[in-house]
Design a protein around this motif. Sequence first.
Motif, short mmCIF file in Angstrom:
data_model
loop_
_atom_site.label_atom_id
_atom_site.label_comp_id
_atom_site.label_asym_id
_atom_site.label_seq_id
_atom_site.Cartn_x
_atom_site.Cartn_y
_atom_site.Cartn_z
N ASP A 1 0.87 -1.14 -0.05
CA ASP A 1 0.10 0.29 -0.06
C ASP A 1 1.07 1.26 0.03
OD1 ASP A 1 0.85 0.22 2.66
OD2 ASP A 1 -0.71 -0.77 3.29
N TRP A 2 0.11 2.25 0.16
CA TRP A 2 1.00 3.59 -0.13
C TRP A 2 2.09 3.66 1.14
CZ3 TRP A 2 0.32 4.42 -4.79
CH2 TRP A 2 -1.04 4.70 -5.50
N SER A 3 1.82 2.98 2.39
CA SER A 3 2.86 3.42 3.28
C SER A 3 4.33 3.04 2.94
CB SER A 3 2.38 2.55 4.36
OG SER A 3 2.53 1.10 4.28
N GLU A 4 4.28 2.31 1.65
CA GLU A 4 5.62 2.18 1.17
C GLU A 4 6.78 3.39 1.14
OE1 GLU A 4 7.02 -1.03 1.05
OE2 GLU A 4 5.56 -2.33 0.88
N PHE A 5 5.88 4.26 0.36
CA PHE A 5 6.51 5.60 0.49
C PHE A 5 7.07 6.11 1.54
CE2 PHE A 5 4.00 5.45 -3.37
CZ PHE A 5 4.63 6.35 -4.51
N VAL A 6 6.05 6.06 2.63
CA VAL A 6 6.69 6.77 3.84
C VAL A 6 7.89 5.87 4.42
CG1 VAL A 6 6.00 7.32 6.22
CG2 VAL A 6 4.55 7.62 4.32
N LEU A 7 7.74 4.57 4.39
CA LEU A 7 8.80 3.84 4.90
C LEU A 7 10.13 3.87 4.33
CD1 LEU A 7 6.60 0.58 5.58
CD2 LEU A 7 7.42 1.98 7.48
N ALA A 8 9.95 4.24 2.92
CA ALA A 8 11.11 4.46 2.27
C ALA A 8 11.70 5.72 2.69
CB ALA A 8 10.91 4.42 0.66
N ASP A 9 10.85 6.64 2.70
CA ASP A 9 11.46 8.22 2.94
C ASP A 9 12.11 8.14 4.34
OD1 ASP A 9 10.43 9.01 0.66
OD2 ASP A 9 8.57 10.05 1.64
N LEU A 10 11.43 7.36 5.33
CA LEU A 10 12.12 7.38 6.56
C LEU A 10 13.51 6.53 6.65
CD1 LEU A 10 9.00 7.00 8.96
CD2 LEU A 10 10.28 8.98 8.47
N GLY A 11 13.53 5.71 5.68
CA GLY A 11 14.87 4.95 5.59
C GLY A 11 14.67 3.63 6.45
N VAL A 12 13.54 3.36 6.63
CA VAL A 12 13.06 1.95 7.25
C VAL A 12 13.35 0.88 6.24
CG1 VAL A 12 11.12 0.63 8.32
CG2 VAL A 12 11.38 2.93 8.66
N TYR A 13 13.04 1.13 5.00
CA TYR A 13 13.39 0.15 4.02
C TYR A 13 14.20 0.91 2.84
CZ TYR A 13 9.92 -2.75 6.17
OH TYR A 13 9.26 -3.65 6.87
#
Length: 596
Positions: A176-188
């Motif tokens: 889902d769209w949370s992938e963007f957030v996790l990538a921006d935060l450096g989690v993934y």
Amino acid sequence: MPNDTPDPLYYLRNFERALAWLAERYADLLDDAERAFLDDFARLPEASRALLTRMVMRKGTLFRTGRLVYREIGCPLAAARPLVAAGWVDANALLTLDELFDLSTRVELLACFRGELAGAKSARKQEWLALLRDSHADARPYSEWHAQADEQVLRVSVAPLCERLRLMFFGNLQQDWSEFVLADLGVYQYEPVAFAASSRAFQKRGDIDIYLALHACSDTLGELETLAATGNDPTTETLFDALLSAVDEISTENAWLAMRREKLFYRIGYCAERHRRWDTATAIYARCAWPGARHRRIRALELAGRVQEALTLALQAASLPESEEESQRVARMLPRLQRQTGVSARSVRSAPQASRDRRAAVSADAHAVPRSMLTLARPIEAASVEYVVLDHLREQDAPVYYVENALISSLCGLLCWEPVFAALPGAFFHPFQRGPADLHAPDFYTKRAAMFDACLAQLDDETGNRYRETILRHFESKAGRQSPFVFWGLMTRELLDLALDCLPAAHLKLFCARLLRDVRANRSGLPDLIRFWPRERRYELIEVKGPGDRLQDNQVRWLAYCVQHGIPVRVLDVRWADSVDGESDDNMARAPEAIA
């Protein structure tokens, strides 16, 4: 000075990035409504765009305005007005009783149905719902359910369209769209892939419809799987017939969608087995091209009482097995089927000699695995037997690591990074993929054979520098990036150096060749521990088995492979010093059978 304050509208920026990606890559597949959405969304006031994005990224389609409080958006009703005018949001949605219950707390429901629930205040919400359902069958606006409410309920009418856009972007409905957030935060962190037009998940608009149809069939299968877990139901045969009919109507030339269809057939067959509907299962497996379908069909034929058919098919599989796994399973089935049909083993030796020799070699190699017993004090605190053995074996000059499948997989992934992330058709669809979509497809290796062979050829370098340089370079430059092979949590520079110093290049090539040949079957089953002797530049793999534990089929195949190729490996059976004699003797007796 740079502004380090986080953008409160980060989620809107991400959604707009996704829409721009879709407009660029999928313009030819969009219908009029989707094109209009992309165009009109950009012209909305920022607060309205943000509100819609918030709702689209949350679960469900119904939202109480009192729960849509965001400082950067302001009044949700004001932000919703342009959305209502566009027809994307319904501000006067009719709610069923079930929908009302999903949106309301117990206190609110008691206030709403005070008289009807007076005698059932302590009951559960589901019990209230059952009590009220017959007398409240009509859907009503939220204001009619809650006369005193000072808020409204918004229904996102455009949700199905946004779901379709999400599918087009990710190529699946799991992300889902949370992938963007996790990538921006450096989690993934993800490997950048050069996407070509041919790398799109969907080449035709019909492909999207096919994916959604397969997804709907998968949901129906989930209902059948639930029924199998709760007990058989006389209606399941009708459900199976309807599901198979629906899947039959799905036809596609898209390779990865065709693969999903075959996997769905396999799952349906397995579900039929769980329902003990053997004839249904055999019919499904007969038409299924997913790996493993044939040996499942043999088993279902046997359980259906069609033993002669099972034996005939087993002999065909033994003559030309599709994989090591099938060969292993069929070899175990044949003696039983021969006994049941009254056919002697001598009379069915029509299988090619090479096939018989291969099965015999696997069996002999499995029996040749060195095996020993280790008696240890039972740990005072709960601990896995692998770590107990690790602590017992570890010495200053001979470090031991619990690596199981992770070390070999990581070395292979670091060596072959480029082929794994090659932007081939059907492999990468969007920037947030951990690995290629066809990783478990039967042709994963063959599609990349030349690239993989070039990587593995580095292991033939007599100086031993080329492959080390490649692995170390990727270890440094790709650190933390998502990979289906590399376990960054395990891989330290110390472990990597030990592995490169002590594992011969020829052994590493053998490991990689088998792993890549069938990733789905061979990515697990490797021994638990690895022990290094750095001064002697050698190592040993150790499979640990605690009391009562047996070797699994994939472990047997890896052990046999190691013995066949002279890779140092052994099985260590553990018993506790305070165990009764019967327990330890029983373990000793079961061990050879487990290998067989």
